[in-house]
Design an enzyme around this catalytic site. Structure first.
Site, PDB file in Angstrom:
ATOM      1  N   SER A   1       0.793  -1.226   0.000  1.00 12.14           N
ATOM      2  CA  SER A   1       0.000   0.000   0.000  1.00 12.14           C
ATOM      3  C   SER A   1       0.827   1.279   0.000  1.00 12.14           C
ATOM      4  CB  SER A   1      -0.944   0.002   1.205  1.00 12.14           C
ATOM      5  OG  SER A   1      -0.208  -0.087   2.410  1.00 12.14           O
TER       6      SER A   1
ATOM      7  N   LYS B   1     -11.481   0.351  -2.430  1.00 14.65           N
ATOM      8  CA  LYS B   1     -10.438   0.866  -3.319  1.00 14.65           C
ATOM      9  C   LYS B   1     -11.041   1.029  -4.716  1.00 14.65           C
ATOM     10  CE  LYS B   1      -7.464   0.584   0.090  1.00 14.65           C
ATOM     11  NZ  LYS B   1      -8.384   0.493   1.230  1.00 14.65           N
TER      12      LYS B   1
ATOM     13  N   HIS C   1      -5.322  -3.886  -2.866  1.00 14.98           N
ATOM     14  CA  HIS C   1      -4.882  -2.803  -3.749  1.00 14.98           C
ATOM     15  C   HIS C   1      -4.665  -3.254  -5.183  1.00 14.98           C
ATOM     16  CE1 HIS C   1      -3.959  -1.250   0.303  1.00 14.98           C
ATOM     17  NE2 HIS C   1      -4.240  -0.078  -0.239  1.00 14.98           N
TER      18      HIS C   1
END
Length: 212
Positions: free
Chosen positions: A96, A155, A124
């Site tokens: 991240s 996300k 992610h």
């Protein structure tokens, strides 16, 4: 809506089942706290997300960290793990803070060699990697070969919430053992609907992924 979303996530990630959590943070805490405890060993990358680190610490298992992406050190730790009842490797797929990727193919091979559970936080990478936006697991051709797949709906999906995807026995186990799932409020139905719409957009139109 919750069941519909869990079914869609499982289909999207190529697993038998999935379980929703109010946040990705709680998904990591819930899975790690249920799967390992005292007498087990959990091993993680130095740059894993804070939620993974907290889950490992709170699990009660012996917690070992290997240098970032250092598969040799990971294997060295596993070579000395014979005294533990259960071994679990956990890593982010896309890290991240730095945005680099884990050597998933090598890690999966090591996990199989030492009979360790492999958990991958694909939060992610979902909607970013893979021809169909399924994540780094798809990108590496490892669908169906990861024991515990964690993901986030906050996300690329553009909503809120987290999930664990995997085999039906795993999901049934977590329903009964993951405290952050059992003892808190479920995702609001509106967030489930937004997540369903977001996943549909990822599946139906790859133009954003292609552009990225």
């Amino acid at each position: 809506l919750h069941r519909e979303l869990e079914k869609k996530i499982a289909e999207f990630k190529g697993t038998d089942a999935a379980l929703l959590f109010p946040t990705g943070y709680m998904a990591n805490l819930g899975a790690l706290g249920a799967l390992v405890s005292k007498g087990d060993m959990v091993i993680g990358d130095k740059l894993n997300h804070a939620s993974i680190i907290d889950g490992c610490r709170q699990s009660g298992a012996t917690f070992r960290i290997y240098p970032h992406k250092d598969v040799r050190q990971l294997e060295s730790l596993l070579q000395r793990s014979s005294g533990y009842r259960r071994k679990l490797i956990v890593t982010d797929s896309v890290f991240s803070m730095d945005g680099d990727t884990a050597p998933l193919t090598e890690i999966a091979g090591i996990a199989k060699k030492y009979d360790a559970i492999l958990m991958v936080d694909d939060a992610h990478a979902t909607g970013v990697f893979g021809n169909q936006g399924k994540g780094l697991i798809e990108h590496c051709g490892l669908e169906g070969k990861i024991d515990v797949v964690m993901g986030s709906l906050s996300k690329a999906v553009g909503s809120i919430g987290g999930f664990i995807a995997g085999s039906k026995p795993l999901i049934d186990f977590l329903k009964n053992k993951a405290r952050p799932f059992i003892y808190t409020t479920a995702m609001p139905p509106a967030a489930c609907a937004a997540s369903l719409a977001g996943l549909s957009l990822i599946q139906e139109d790859t133009s954003l992924i292609d552009s990225l």
